[in-house]
Scaffold this motif. Sequence first.
Motif, PDB file in Angstrom:
ATOM      1  N   SER A 147      -3.657   0.755  -5.700  1.00 18.24           N
ATOM      2  CA  SER A 147      -3.571   0.283  -4.318  1.00 18.24           C
ATOM      3  C   SER A 147      -4.939   0.180  -3.652  1.00 18.24           C
ATOM      4  O   SER A 147      -5.094  -0.547  -2.671  1.00 18.24           O
ATOM      5  CB  SER A 147      -2.669   1.218  -3.501  1.00 18.24           C
ATOM      6  OG  SER A 147      -3.235   2.516  -3.418  1.00 18.24           O
ATOM      7  N   HIS A 148      -5.956   0.882  -4.157  1.00 20.97           N
ATOM      8  CA  HIS A 148      -7.271   0.880  -3.511  1.00 20.97           C
ATOM      9  C   HIS A 148      -7.885  -0.510  -3.474  1.00 20.97           C
ATOM     10  O   HIS A 148      -8.577  -0.860  -2.508  1.00 20.97           O
ATOM     11  CB  HIS A 148      -8.203   1.853  -4.222  1.00 20.97           C
ATOM     12  CG  HIS A 148      -7.844   3.296  -4.016  1.00 20.97           C
ATOM     13  ND1 HIS A 148      -6.864   3.689  -3.139  1.00 20.97           N
ATOM     14  CD2 HIS A 148      -8.332   4.443  -4.570  1.00 20.97           C
ATOM     15  CE1 HIS A 148      -6.761   5.001  -3.153  1.00 20.97           C
ATOM     16  NE2 HIS A 148      -7.634   5.486  -4.016  1.00 20.97           N
TER      17      HIS A 148
ATOM     18  N   HIS B 250      -4.224  -3.650  -2.682  1.00 24.32           N
ATOM     19  CA  HIS B 250      -3.763  -3.974  -1.332  1.00 24.32           C
ATOM     20  C   HIS B 250      -4.799  -4.777  -0.536  1.00 24.32           C
ATOM     21  O   HIS B 250      -4.421  -5.721   0.175  1.00 24.32           O
ATOM     22  CB  HIS B 250      -3.381  -2.702  -0.577  1.00 24.32           C
ATOM     23  CG  HIS B 250      -2.702  -2.973   0.728  1.00 24.32           C
ATOM     24  ND1 HIS B 250      -1.507  -3.657   0.826  1.00 24.32           N
ATOM     25  CD2 HIS B 250      -3.059  -2.678   2.002  1.00 24.32           C
ATOM     26  CE1 HIS B 250      -1.158  -3.763   2.092  1.00 24.32           C
ATOM     27  NE2 HIS B 250      -2.086  -3.177   2.826  1.00 24.32           N
TER      28      HIS B 250
ATOM     29  N   ASP C 225       0.824  -1.200   0.000  1.00 22.81           N
ATOM     30  CA  ASP C 225       0.000   0.000   0.000  1.00 22.81           C
ATOM     31  C   ASP C 225       0.859   1.251   0.000  1.00 22.81           C
ATOM     32  O   ASP C 225       0.518   2.271   0.601  1.00 22.81           O
ATOM     33  CB  ASP C 225      -0.959   0.008   1.196  1.00 22.81           C
ATOM     34  CG  ASP C 225      -2.085   1.031   1.022  1.00 22.81           C
ATOM     35  OD1 ASP C 225      -2.320   1.447  -0.126  1.00 22.81           O
ATOM     36  OD2 ASP C 225      -2.699   1.411   2.029  1.00 22.81           O
ATOM     37  N   GLN C 226       1.994   1.195  -0.680  1.00 21.70           N
ATOM     38  CA  GLN C 226       2.907   2.329  -0.821  1.00 21.70           C
ATOM     39  C   GLN C 226       3.231   2.492  -2.300  1.00 21.70           C
ATOM     40  O   GLN C 226       4.220   1.956  -2.787  1.00 21.70           O
ATOM     41  CB  GLN C 226       4.192   2.117  -0.016  1.00 21.70           C
ATOM     42  CG  GLN C 226       3.976   2.028   1.478  1.00 21.70           C
ATOM     43  CD  GLN C 226       5.285   1.937   2.233  1.00 21.70           C
ATOM     44  OE1 GLN C 226       6.350   2.135   1.681  1.00 21.70           O
ATOM     45  NE2 GLN C 226       5.206   1.628   3.512  1.00 21.70           N
TER      46      GLN C 226
END
Length: 522
Positions: A96-97, A100, A85-86
């Motif tokens: 990432s939404h 992750h 999530d980076q």
Amino acid sequence: MDITWWDALITGMTAVWGWQALGLIALGVAVGSVFGVLPGLGPVAAIALLLPATLGLPALPALLVLAGVYYGAQYGGSLPAIVLDQPGEASSVMTSHDGHPLALQGRAGAALVTATLSSFLAGCLAIGAVILLAPWMVSAGMQFGASERFLVLVVGLVGATVLASGSFLKALAMTVLGLLLGLVGWDAQTGSVRFVPVGLEPWMGHRQGLTDGVGFIALALGFFVVAPVAAELAGLSTHARTRPLPEGASAHPRAAANGMDTRPTRGELRDALPALLRGTGLGAALGVVPGGGALLASLAAYRLEVVVSRQRVPALGQGNLRGVVAPEAANNAGAQTAYLPMLALGVPPNTVMALLLGALGLHAIEPGPSVMELQPTVFWGLLVSMWVGNLFLLALNLPLARWWAPALLHVLRVPRRALLAALLVAAGLGALALGPHGWGVWLVMGLGLLGFVLQRLGCEGVALLLGYVLAPGIEEHLRRALQLSRGDWFVFLERPVSALLLMVAIGLLLVVVLQPRRRASR
């Protein structure tokens, strides 16, 4: 311009066939993947650092490396976005939404495979669209006169300024500053020296550096390497900070290792196909918009998918593969179609294209419609190399997906300050090659300090870079148009195309000027 599609593809394939060309493409995509993985860096810093190293190469090999870095970063940014999530690259934020949450459910491998496949397919489709549309745009551009070419550059510059994030006045000021920096040095027509301060000899020993102009490489290193690094070291960076890894992250069971062997099912891939097509189409269209590019494309594609797939279970944001496919397809399609206005018209729609446009200038290639006619090997070789690079990235990401997460965790444990110091050292080594007596180092340091101050004031370097790279073309075509019309400024209204372009530029400015008043009245 009588070249057929088949002849064009043969020309491109011949240009990139060989160990040297293939090796340079592989090097570019590998470097781009690494810079995409590292949060806060991305393709802009990578290309700026590689520009001095490509000076000794011919035009096409240099562009193969730099272009590979760009779309390699689009691939690489999805890995930390999904696993940790980076997001490593700005265009991977939307990935990432849903990526992750899938990793937290033990399906990181499925998310990574889906992201890789969607990126590959969208990139290939977008490259095909560029190859189909490029001759048509070049043919149209060749019909333009000096007034039309001047206004095409003006519309591109105004569009990028209007669509820039933040204050319009600050973006406009940066654009004007970029235009002024692009005009520093000898005037080719009058032979006079412009904007070069006198009195530098006593402490610098010469004025030759500035009379040759503000170097493009020095500007790129100063504004896009030295200034961001200095801002982060000073704790003033406006970029999203990298969150520290939790204790024991190397053994994180769900986000890193245990879920890397999973794969998406055929049913999931079929269900995600509409999202792939929507993301590809939207990204391809937004990639050519000034100020757009991969970031805007991924954001728009994800928001569209939220609306279209609102009845899906799970919902977007909770681990739906459509939320991975749409932004990844969009950002890679946008990354490819951004080459179309840059190569065909000489108008860069985003920062990376502005850097590549400057790289063309470093190798004495005039950007715009004449590139296809005068440099067909460079033009078609660059386009065909994108297909080859996407194949390399597919081969690099799919078989090695399970090894990427542990390697990423080890890389991210390198102290951030050590990484930033290494970037400054690399920028310093590149600056040493820019001039005698350490002139390049002084110039990069000065531009870096200027960029640091402007960044602290909330100004972005993107508008400045676009103004810088477009300044010579804008000046040349403006002069030519006025010389042909004997100083009559109505030459820009005489032909329909130039009048339409002028209206578009004025309309874009009016939208920005009238928007605050409309909000105030409401």
